[in-house]
Design an enzyme around this catalytic site. Sequence first.
Site, PDB file in Angstrom:
ATOM      1  CG  ASP A 142      -2.267   0.620   0.946  1.00  0.00           C
ATOM      2  OD1 ASP A 142      -2.328   1.500   0.066  1.00  0.00           O
ATOM      3  OD2 ASP A 142      -3.253   0.278   1.617  1.00  0.00           O
ATOM      4  CG  ASP A 195      -9.580   0.880  -0.608  1.00  0.00           C
ATOM      5  OD1 ASP A 195      -8.597   0.887  -1.379  1.00  0.00           O
ATOM      6  OD2 ASP A 195      -9.487   0.736   0.624  1.00  0.00           O
TER       7      ASP A 195
END
Length: 407
Positions: free
Chosen positions: A159, A220
Site C-alpha cells: 500500500d 478502494d
Amino acid sequence: MKLCALTYVWLFLLPGTAQSLRNGLALTPPMGWLHWERFLCETDCEKNPNNCVSEKLFMEMADKMVLDGWLDAGYQYLCIDDCWLAPKRDMNNRLQADPIRFPGGIKKLSDYVHARGLLLGIYQDVGTHTCAGYPGSQGYYDLDAQTFAEWGVDLLKFDGCYYGSLTNLEEGYRSMSMALNKTGRKIVFSCEWPFYARYIKKVNYTEVAEYCNSWRNFADISDSWASLKSVMDWTSAFQNEFVPVAGPGAWNDPDMLVIGNFGLSWDQQVTQMALWSIMAAPLLMSNDLRDISFESKALLQNQEVIYINQDPLGAQGYKVLKAGYFELWEKPLIKGSLAVSVTNRNEQGGPGNFLLSLSMLWSGRACKDNCFVTRLLPTRHIYGYVKDTSVLSLWVNPSGTVLLRLD
Ligand SMILES: *[C@@H]1O[C@H](CO)[C@@H](O)[C@H](O)[C@H]1NC(C)=O
Ligand SMILES: *[C@@H]1O[C@H](CO)[C@@H](O)[C@H](O)[C@H]1NC(C)=O
C-alpha cells in the site's frame, strides 16, 4: 515499408510488449481471496471472534477454499490485508504479527496454507505506517522482504499510505521490488503506486510494469452498485493510459470482487464478474466463504467466465462505446477469439434491448465470414454460427450484463 507497418500493428496489438517485472509470476491475473472489503480492520476478537483479523479466520478460509472447490476453480492466493501486525517491530526491528490474534505467527499460517496447496499473500506499506496505522516498511525494505521470504510469503500487497514525498513513494516501490527479487523467493508484487502518484504527476505505466506484477489505479471498492459503477466509469475514462501496458506479469487492478456479500443485486454481481473478466483483473474475492449463497458461488466459479479472465494472451479489455443506457466492452482472446459484454446502465424498468452488430466489434475484425457465438452470462446459451453481417438482439436486465464469447 510493408514490414514496418506490420511490425507496428503487432506492437500495438500485443499486450505486455512493455517489459514487465521479470519474476515469471502472474502470467495470468492472480486469483484468490483477500480479507479487506469484508472483514476490514476488525481486531476485537472477544466481541467478534469469528470475523476478527486472526489466524483462525485465515485457517477457516483456507479450509473452505479447498473443500468447496475454490482452489480447483483457480483461486489459489489466500491474502491477508492490513491490521495483521503488532503495534511495534521486535527488538531486532523485524515485523511481527499481533501475538494475540496470530499466536502461531505468520510462518505457522503459511505452513498451514501451503499444506493445502494454497499460496499466502500478505500486506505492507511503502510509507512509515500502514493505512490503519501499523508499522510501515519505509527504511526497512530489505529486512521486511527477507522476513516475508523466510515466512514463506507468496504475494505482497504494498500500500502507499504515509509515503511522505513523491520521491519516497517511487523509490520505495522500486526498492521493495528489488528487495523481493534479492530474496530469491518468488513473490508476486501487488502495488498501489499509480493510485497514490496520480494525484501528483502523470504516471509512467511502462515503468510501473517493470517493478510490479499488478497495481491499483483507483479508490478502494465497497459493497455497492455505486462503487462498482465508479470503477467502471473511471477505468473506461482513462483506459488509453493503462490498458496497453497490461499483459502477462503486469495487470491493472480494479480491486476486489465483492460478489457474495450484501450490497449487489444478482444482476449487479453478474456485471462485476463479467467486467472483471473483460478487464483481465486480478480475481481476489472479499467475502465470507463460510457463508455464501449457491448462486454467488456458482457465478464466481464459472469456468467459462474464468477462462475469459485467464486467457493466455493477457489482453485487457476496454469500453468500445456507450449507446444510450448500454455500454459495450470487448476483450481480444487468444487465436482471434473475442469476449464481449453489454451492460444496461438503466436503473428503471425491465430488460432493455440492445442490437449488437458484429461489425461494431474489434474494428470490424471480430468474425471472418462467420463466428461461433456463446452467451456465458447471465445464463449459458449457444447462438451457434452467426454471419459477420448479423445483428444479435440482446435483452439486458437493468444494472445487469450479457457476456458473450465469439470464436
Ligand atoms: C530477479 O530478477 C532477475 C532479472 O530480471 C530474474 O531473472 C529473476 O528470475 C528474478 N528473481 C526472482 C526471485 O524474482
Ligand atoms: C517511462 O519509463 C520507461 C521505462 O522506465 C522509460 O524508458 C521511458 O522513457 C519513460 N517515459 C517517460 C515519458 O518518462
